[in-house]
Design an enzyme around this catalytic site. Structure first.
Site, short mmCIF file in Angstrom:
data_model
loop_
_atom_site.label_atom_id
_atom_site.label_comp_id
_atom_site.label_asym_id
_atom_site.label_seq_id
_atom_site.Cartn_x
_atom_site.Cartn_y
_atom_site.Cartn_z
N GLU A 118 -48.74 106.25 -10.77
CA GLU A 118 -49.85 105.74 -11.57
C GLU A 118 -50.68 104.75 -10.77
O GLU A 118 -50.14 103.90 -10.07
CB GLU A 118 -49.29 105.04 -12.82
CG GLU A 118 -50.36 104.56 -13.78
CD GLU A 118 -49.77 103.72 -14.91
OE1 GLU A 118 -49.63 104.23 -16.03
OE2 GLU A 118 -49.45 102.54 -14.65
N TYR B 227 -58.49 104.97 -14.37
CA TYR B 227 -57.04 105.16 -14.55
C TYR B 227 -56.65 106.54 -14.03
O TYR B 227 -57.31 107.53 -14.37
CB TYR B 227 -56.67 105.06 -16.04
CG TYR B 227 -55.22 105.40 -16.31
CD1 TYR B 227 -54.26 104.39 -16.40
CD2 TYR B 227 -54.81 106.72 -16.45
CE1 TYR B 227 -52.93 104.70 -16.62
CE2 TYR B 227 -53.47 107.03 -16.66
CZ TYR B 227 -52.54 106.02 -16.75
OH TYR B 227 -51.21 106.33 -16.95
#
Ligand code: GDP
Ligand code: MN
Length: 361
Positions: free
Chosen positions: A185, A99
């Site tokens: 992201e 992530y």
């Protein structure tokens, strides 16, 4: 403004952030003409989060499956959002999912880099259960944020042969800065079985206040499908519609205080006309869970009769849903008359209107 995944990935390409091979298909495309010679992933292009869990990601092994899955996806709504476009990507053989994001930490007044080796899943879950698996680093905007620094941040957290991720993060930060993003992201950032690194997903939110110095027009398509009101779907079964965010929030509180859960937050904004009211009601009633609609309008530039007309037209199509309206202000008498003629419950007190709705369910 939130970009679609395919738009975000176009930006990624421009910034040398590796993304899987892909193409976009539209609802009315002739899929027989599409050539598929490997396994693919079909990804609904919608702006809501948690798309995979909501059924917005499908896999296909060959052309026949691809056509079936594409049809299936185009006929779906993902959390109330229609699927008009699908991004078709080569299917990656995933070994690991990381992530990465950069966003603004308003408390620290700095951009913050967030990295976790537990990618793919909800980062909120990781933050709760394994907070030690999340690295946060505040970026000093006055200094260059160079790859060596990022390698130093990641050192010991990932295998050394994966440190090329630092270059991807460096590029991601350039994008964040140059495009005035409030969030970039990558979840998941994928390591494939043959040890390549790809941004398998992409979220980019641009700062609307930077409009004046950015070419937002490049993303006009994102805006086209925007609803003319603010809508957030929630888990309950009582729809809440208000004009103004404060009034809508207060309306949600009333429903919660009466022991029920709101099905949405919908702020129709100032000056909403009959058409906007109709569109708003259509949107909330597309959620089949909804049993009751609570409408709370303090009319200033909005006109009560305009709102009432919209309610009456939509009500006819949904005889099983209960409505309760609190309406005050401009053209109140006209609005009340329209509602009364159509047997719609009406109150000037918002507590009473909500209470009556819930009693009648
Ligand atoms: P999101 O649900 O909107 O975040 O959609 P993502 O694009 O992040 O995809 C959700 C999940 O689907 C990923 O975490 C992967 O586990 C899986 N997925 C997506 N693309 C691929 C792929 O190319 N190959 C494989 N094996 N899984 C994928
Ligand atoms: Mn994702």
């Amino acid at each position: 403004m939130k970009l679609y995944e395919y738009e975000a990935k176009n930006l990624f390409r421009y910034y040398n952030i590796p993304v899987p091979e892909s193409f976009l298909i539209y609802k009315d495309d002739n899929l027989d003409l599409v050539d598929i010679d490997k396994e693919v992933v079909l990804k609904a292009q919608v702006l809501v989060g948690g798309r995979g869990k909501a059924g917005g990601i499908l896999f296909a092994k060959n052309k026949k499956e691809f056509i079936e899955k594409a049809k299936e996806l185009f006929n779906k709504e993902i959390k109330g959002e229609k699927v008009e476009k699908i991004l078709v990507e080569e299917k990656l053989k995933i070994k690991k999912e990381y992530y990465v994001s950069i966003t603004i930490d308003r408390d620290a007044k700095k951009p913050v880099l967030i990295f976790s080796t537990e990618g793919g899943v909800d980062i909120e879950e990781v933050a709760k259960k394994n907070p030690e698996k999340i690295i946060k680093y505040h970026i000093d905007v006055l200094k260059p944020f160079l790859p060596y620094k990022i390698r130093w941040i990641l050192d010991g957290k990932i295998p050394s042969e994966e440190l090329a991720i630092a270059n991807i993060i460096y590029n991601l930060y350039q994008l964040f800065k140059e495009k005035d993003a409030t969030l970039v992201e990558i979840n998941p950032l994928v390591i494939t079985e043959d040890n390549k690194i790809y941004a398998a997903d992409a979220v980019v939110i641009l700062d609307d206040d930077a409009h004046y110095r950015q070419n937002f027009e490049a993303f006009e398509e994102s805006n086209k499908e925007k609803l003319p009101f603010a809508y957030v779907e929630l888990d309950g079964d009582i729809t809440v519609i208000g004009n103004g965010a404060g009034l809508t929030l207060a309306s949600m509180d009333i429903i919660k205080n009466l022991g029920r859960e709101p099905a949405c937050f919908l702020d129709i904004g100032g000056g909403a006309d009959t058409e906007t009211v109709k569109l708003a009601l259509k949107k909330v009633l597309s959620n089949k869970k909804v049993k009751g609609v609570f409408i709370n309008i303090l009319a200033g530039i909005t006109k009560c009769d305009e709102v009432a007309k919209g309610i009456v037209e939509i009500l006819k199509e949904h005889p099983n849903v209960k409505f309760s309206v609190r309406m005050m202000g401009t053209n109140e008498e006209l609005g009340r008359k329209i509602l009364e003629e159509n047997n719609i419950y009406y109150e000037t007190s918002m507590e009473e209107a909500a209470k009556k709705l819930i009693e009648n369910l």
